[in-house]
Design an enzyme around this catalytic site. Sequence first.
Site, PDB file in Angstrom:
ATOM      1  CG  HIS A  43      -1.957   1.003   1.274  1.00 61.19           C
ATOM      2  ND1 HIS A  43      -3.210   0.772   1.771  1.00 61.19           N
ATOM      3  CD2 HIS A  43      -1.979   2.288   0.857  1.00 61.19           C
ATOM      4  CE1 HIS A  43      -3.943   1.857   1.658  1.00 61.19           C
ATOM      5  NE2 HIS A  43      -3.205   2.799   1.114  1.00 61.19           N
ATOM      6  CD  GLU A  70      -4.505  -2.966   0.409  1.00 60.05           C
ATOM      7  OE1 GLU A  70      -5.256  -3.907   0.627  1.00 60.05           O
ATOM      8  OE2 GLU A  70      -3.996  -2.271   1.310  1.00 60.05           O
ATOM      9  CG  HIS A 191      -7.595  -2.120   8.593  1.00 61.95           C
ATOM     10  ND1 HIS A 191      -6.723  -1.307   7.879  1.00 61.95           N
ATOM     11  CD2 HIS A 191      -7.547  -1.703   9.868  1.00 61.95           C
ATOM     12  CE1 HIS A 191      -6.215  -0.406   8.709  1.00 61.95           C
ATOM     13  NE2 HIS A 191      -6.682  -0.639   9.912  1.00 61.95           N
TER      14      HIS A 191
END
Length: 239
Positions: A43, A70, A191
């Site tokens: 990410h 991401e 997450h």
Amino acid sequence: MTKLSVNINKIATLRNSRGGNIPNVVAAALACERFGAQGITVHPRPDERHIRYQDVYDLKAEITTEFNIEGNCQEQKFIDLVLANKPTQVTLVPDVLDQITSNHGWDTIKNRDYLKDMVKRFQDSGIRVSIFVDPDEAMVEGAAETGTDRIELYTEAYAAEFGYDDQTAITPYIKAARKAQEVGLGLNAGHDLDLHNLKYFNERIPGLLEVSIGHALIADALYLGLEETIKRYLACLKV
Ligand SMILES: CC(=O)[C@@H](O)[C@H](O)COP(=O)(O)O
Ligand SMILES: NCC(=O)COP(=O)(O)O
């Protein structure tokens, strides 16, 4: 079986704390693959506080499992990075600049036309698209209207409630997952998933294709070692 994609942001955090190249993020990604992970997630954030843009090129050249990038497609630099590297999947996350970590999903109704354009742009380059959403059936329906291939359910709320009232924690995710099946979307999640909450989640969420896990997994590896840690996460994903 649900696939495990290891998010290696925290390996880069450790490397960046000293400069130099220890630990090496590409070597860590290859080790994750060797130990059974079916994918690697990164990410990159605009400040490059962990994954650097160059890491994405370096990883793309070496890894052989599913590569998931991401990030926030409102950054032109992010779009260019993804299109240049053509990962297996791009996950669109609506972060703002100074965010410590991701803390909400897309409003897929308000941003429908914008997301539709973005989804098409990436799909036209052969990249599978996933949109990060809260466990809200209306947001899942909105995502389907963008033409995305998948959604990723933001699991922070589940992780926070798990251990207190597990049924309450999981219920919105089951509803969102059923809605995803109904509207023909593939389903990812991530997450704050960890060794305590993952098995319960995986066993109850219909059609779960992939989880991306970083923070807890890399922390567990400090105590258990990467090989044993990945083995334990994979065991949580067996049904
Ligand atoms: C989208 C998501 O939930 C994860 O990618 C998480 O945001 C990891 O990012 P950080 O490692 O920067 O916290
Ligand atoms: N998409 C979620 C992810 O990649 C990892 O999140 P976390 O396990 O670091 O919270």
